[in-house]
Design a protein around this motif. Structure first.
Motif, mmCIF file in Angstrom:
data_model
loop_
_atom_site.group_PDB
_atom_site.id
_atom_site.type_symbol
_atom_site.label_atom_id
_atom_site.label_comp_id
_atom_site.label_asym_id
_atom_site.label_seq_id
_atom_site.Cartn_x
_atom_site.Cartn_y
_atom_site.Cartn_z
ATOM 1 N N VAL A 1 -8.697 27.347 96.701
ATOM 2 C CA VAL A 1 -7.478 27.312 97.506
ATOM 3 C C VAL A 1 -6.224 27.210 96.646
ATOM 4 O O VAL A 1 -5.249 27.913 96.861
ATOM 5 C CB VAL A 1 -7.517 26.120 98.491
ATOM 6 N N MET A 2 -6.278 26.326 95.672
ATOM 7 C CA MET A 2 -5.086 26.084 94.882
ATOM 8 C C MET A 2 -4.981 27.015 93.678
ATOM 9 O O MET A 2 -4.049 26.919 92.900
ATOM 10 C CB MET A 2 -5.066 24.643 94.419
ATOM 11 N N ASP A 3 -5.973 27.875 93.532
ATOM 12 C CA ASP A 3 -5.937 28.845 92.452
ATOM 13 C C ASP A 3 -5.805 28.126 91.108
ATOM 14 O O ASP A 3 -4.952 28.458 90.284
ATOM 15 C CB ASP A 3 -4.752 29.790 92.671
ATOM 16 N N TYR A 4 -6.656 27.137 90.937
ATOM 17 C CA TYR A 4 -6.557 26.297 89.752
ATOM 18 C C TYR A 4 -7.306 26.866 88.555
ATOM 19 O O TYR A 4 -8.426 27.358 88.684
ATOM 20 C CB TYR A 4 -7.105 24.906 90.091
ATOM 21 N N GLU A 5 -6.665 26.796 87.420
ATOM 22 C CA GLU A 5 -7.296 27.164 86.150
ATOM 23 C C GLU A 5 -7.047 26.024 85.178
ATOM 24 O O GLU A 5 -5.900 25.683 84.923
ATOM 25 C CB GLU A 5 -6.646 28.422 85.561
ATOM 26 N N GLY B 1 7.009 34.169 85.060
ATOM 27 C CA GLY B 1 6.906 32.883 85.739
ATOM 28 C C GLY B 1 6.311 31.806 84.834
ATOM 29 O O GLY B 1 6.644 30.633 84.944
ATOM 30 N N HIS B 2 5.475 32.226 83.933
ATOM 31 C CA HIS B 2 4.860 31.257 83.028
ATOM 32 C C HIS B 2 5.651 31.103 81.733
ATOM 33 O O HIS B 2 5.191 30.481 80.794
ATOM 34 C CB HIS B 2 3.423 31.673 82.705
ATOM 35 N N ARG C 1 -6.349 15.571 94.528
ATOM 36 C CA ARG C 1 -5.696 15.143 95.760
ATOM 37 C C ARG C 1 -6.165 16.023 96.925
ATOM 38 O O ARG C 1 -6.604 15.536 97.961
ATOM 39 C CB ARG C 1 -4.178 15.242 95.586
ATOM 40 N N GLN C 2 -6.089 17.311 96.699
ATOM 41 C CA GLN C 2 -6.476 18.276 97.724
ATOM 42 C C GLN C 2 -7.918 18.054 98.200
ATOM 43 O O GLN C 2 -8.202 18.130 99.392
ATOM 44 C CB GLN C 2 -6.331 19.693 97.151
ATOM 45 N N ALA C 3 -8.790 17.751 97.252
ATOM 46 C CA ALA C 3 -10.203 17.580 97.611
ATOM 47 C C ALA C 3 -10.519 16.149 98.015
ATOM 48 O O ALA C 3 -11.629 15.860 98.468
ATOM 49 C CB ALA C 3 -11.076 17.996 96.431
ATOM 50 N N HIS D 1 6.376 27.351 84.358
ATOM 51 C CA HIS D 1 5.241 26.487 84.043
ATOM 52 C C HIS D 1 4.866 25.552 85.186
ATOM 53 O O HIS D 1 4.531 24.404 84.952
ATOM 54 C CB HIS D 1 5.557 25.612 82.826
ATOM 55 N N ASN D 2 4.924 26.011 86.389
ATOM 56 C CA ASN D 2 4.587 25.140 87.511
ATOM 57 C C ASN D 2 3.123 25.315 87.891
ATOM 58 O O ASN D 2 2.796 25.659 89.010
ATOM 59 C CB ASN D 2 5.480 25.463 88.701
ATOM 60 N N MET D 3 2.281 25.133 86.934
ATOM 61 C CA MET D 3 0.872 25.358 87.226
ATOM 62 C C MET D 3 0.280 24.186 88.009
ATOM 63 O O MET D 3 0.775 23.083 87.964
ATOM 64 C CB MET D 3 0.110 25.556 85.930
ATOM 65 N N THR D 4 -0.789 24.462 88.706
ATOM 66 C CA THR D 4 -1.460 23.371 89.400
ATOM 67 C C THR D 4 -2.354 22.657 88.400
ATOM 68 O O THR D 4 -2.980 23.284 87.555
ATOM 69 C CB THR D 4 -2.333 23.894 90.554
ATOM 70 N N THR D 5 -2.381 21.340 88.520
ATOM 71 C CA THR D 5 -3.139 20.545 87.572
ATOM 72 C C THR D 5 -4.392 19.988 88.223
ATOM 73 O O THR D 5 -4.597 20.101 89.426
ATOM 74 C CB THR D 5 -2.302 19.363 87.071
#
Lengths: 340, 340
Positions: free
Chosen positions: A48-52, B142-143, A15-17, A5-9
């Motif tokens: 870039v961060m493949d965010y969903e 992974g999830h 932060r990235q943007a 469960h290390n998804m990007t939030t």
DNA sequence: AGATTATTTGTAACCGGTTACACTTTCTTT
DNA sequence: AAAGAAAGTGTAACCGGTTACAAATAATCT
């Protein structure tokens, strides 16, 4: 091993943007002012961060989960599997997810589902099952759950209704049998408590009641199931061997009746003409193929889903009632007979 | 009018019971020490306030949503509707909710579903569809999404597998046809890319390859569908009018073949014996009724759901492979023929 | 008796989004 | 040019649960 469960939030993206989470949220939802340049920076960061975005978190915050539920008697009934397929297809196109619930037409199961679904912030519900009282409707309304009902006509609950012309269809079926020269036409009826069954019986009665030879005993229950159709046809032929036409309240019962008639050595359509209702696929699989009053099943499901999603999105305001046309499909189980 | 979504929360209950939210949570989940008296006070408060924990909030906090997904090719296929019914029944008993997804055996749709479902914190997934590569499996792993697969044997992905003895069943079917005296037995095969279709074809080949009169041209594709079965039977009889036995890879194709044979004036079982595979309900609706190799469909679905939920709850540790027995069900579409 | 362990409970951070509110900057309008 | 409206962005509270951590009390052990 490895993190689960290390998804990007959304905060990672922010932060990235180099912006705040609010801005990212605005870009995602497009419901507020965002500078063109900022927007593209954010979109790039998302890429870039493949965010969903996380649907659960979104659901908690907004109380909109993008999920609808369908309550139906039994997914194994081909009528309902086609309906279910139509709903799922339509929902998918609108990015909605569908939960299916089999109620077996039992009120307690339905109630339980309604409760469970409310806890899940379901956005809306399509109800293709039996019982649904005022209280349920009000509860759902209170929870902001939109509702589309198939073949039911709640009095005051403000929900949309999708239905077929059952009475009219039944009349067409019986008239068809009459026009073929049938003199003694029986009806295999669905469960008394189901409005569709009532209406089809009504159409049968309306057409035949005033004719000579009408006999209420020619109406036998078949429970909308194959086995029910078998039993009904057996009972019917036993007590009324001179029946020359049968109108079954749905195709499943018609198929069952056909099976029973065959076993009893009664030939269809030569001795008995047989007509079903629904227009499901198996009506074409029998031998002879079944004449039936076809409902636009897929269209019913698709319409229900569209209507529901429209209401959820607040596009459609007032609840509406849609009556769909049915159509007699003549096949081999009915045939003109010689006048005797 | 009226407040929408005015549900009672855990904080309301805590206040009512005079305890902290943590204590209420502990009572609900029963996973920590709580004093007997305190517990009953809390339970009473829950009763009084008619409190139901919010599944969405719970899902966000715990990453367990009590939801599983089933990906299947098409819910309208009676094999899959029975499977779906079994899964839903089982899931309901364990207080799980089920999301159904129709993939039409198209990889892109499957991928999309996997993505969407991950965002929804699905606890687990039952995969009864076609493509599923190592990468997908790893992603889900992974999830933290458990996986049970039907009829697929991924090499390293640690997921449970439920399957039927397809090769064995196909052998039984063909041997049955042989034992009836069939000399020229054709096979209507399912899609090449589906392992179940491959295995059934394999069973056919294994049984018949070494016999005299074997001809690879007797294998024709039928796409696991009714219309495919119709086309296959037509093509078959056109080029090989002396075929006297057909083993269809599933019941749908067998039903289609039956229809085609009937239209061509070929009598079943007198001229051609016909055997299907699956054991779905419509195999009993045809005339003659279809002999078939029955899989325990409901049991497969129920087992899959049980296995999955076991893994989700951490009760079952290691993934397991279950092979279910199939059974030849002799009906009227096969019959002993006179030796010529 | 003093130390150790088991029970019991509360505080507050956290899950990952949405959005009200405040504030700044950039037009428009008169 | 002053005033008002529109555009753009951030801070922080909130959605309704779970749970790590701390602290207090009760029970058990040497």
């Amino acid at each position: 091993m490895g993190d689960i469960h290390n998804m990007t939030t959304i905060r990672d993206v922010a932060r990235q943007a180099g912006v705040s989470v609010a801005t990212v949220s605005r870009v995602i939802n497009g419901n507020s002012y965002v500078n063109k340049d900022t927007e593209s920076r954010v979109r790039e960061a998302i890429q870039v961060m493949d965010y969903e975005p996380n649907t659960v978190a979104r659901g908690l915050a907004s109380k909109k989960t993008g999920t609808i539920a369908v309550i139906l008697p039994d997914i194994m009934n081909p009528f309902f599997s086609e309906l279910a397929r139509a709903v799922e297809d339509t929902a998918r196109h609108h990015k909605f997810t569908v939960i299916f619930c089999n109620s077996d037409d039992q009120a307690p199961k339905e109630k339980l589902y309604i409760q469970v679904l409310q806890q899940r912030y379901i956005d809306g519900m399509i109800f293709a099952s039996n019982t649904l009282d005022e209280e349920d409707i009000q509860t759902m309304r209170g929870h902001g759950i939109s509702l589309v009902v198939l073949d039911r006509a709640p009095r005051r609950g403000n929900c949309s209704i999708i239905r077929s012309k059952n009475v009219e269809g039944a009349k067409t079926a019986v008239q068809h049998l009459l026009s073929l020269g049938c003199r003694k036409i029986a009806h295999i009826a669905g469960p008394e408590e189901l409005i569709t069954a009532q209406e089809r019986k009504q159409g049968y009665l309306d057409t035949i009641r005033h004719l000579k030879g009408f006999d209420p005993a020619l109406i036998v229950p078949g429970h909308f199931s194959i086995s029910g159709g078998i039993g009904a046809a057996q009972a019917l032929l036993e007590y009324h061997p001179d029946v020359d036409g049968i109108f079954a309240g749905n195709d499943l019962m018609a198929a069952g009746a056909l099976k029973a008639l065959h076993r009893m050595g009664v030939s269809v359509p030569e001795q008995v003409s047989l007509c079903g209702f629904d227009g499901v696929a198996i009506a074409e699989m029998t031998e002879p193929e079944l004449t039936t009053v076809a409902q636009p099943i897929y269209e019913m499901g698709a319409t229900a889903a569209k209507r529901l999603i429209g209401r959820i999105r607040g596009e459609t305001e007032e609840p509406s009632v849609t009556e769909l046309d049915v159509q007699l499909v003549e096949r081999d189980s009915t045939k003109r007979r010689v006048r005797r």
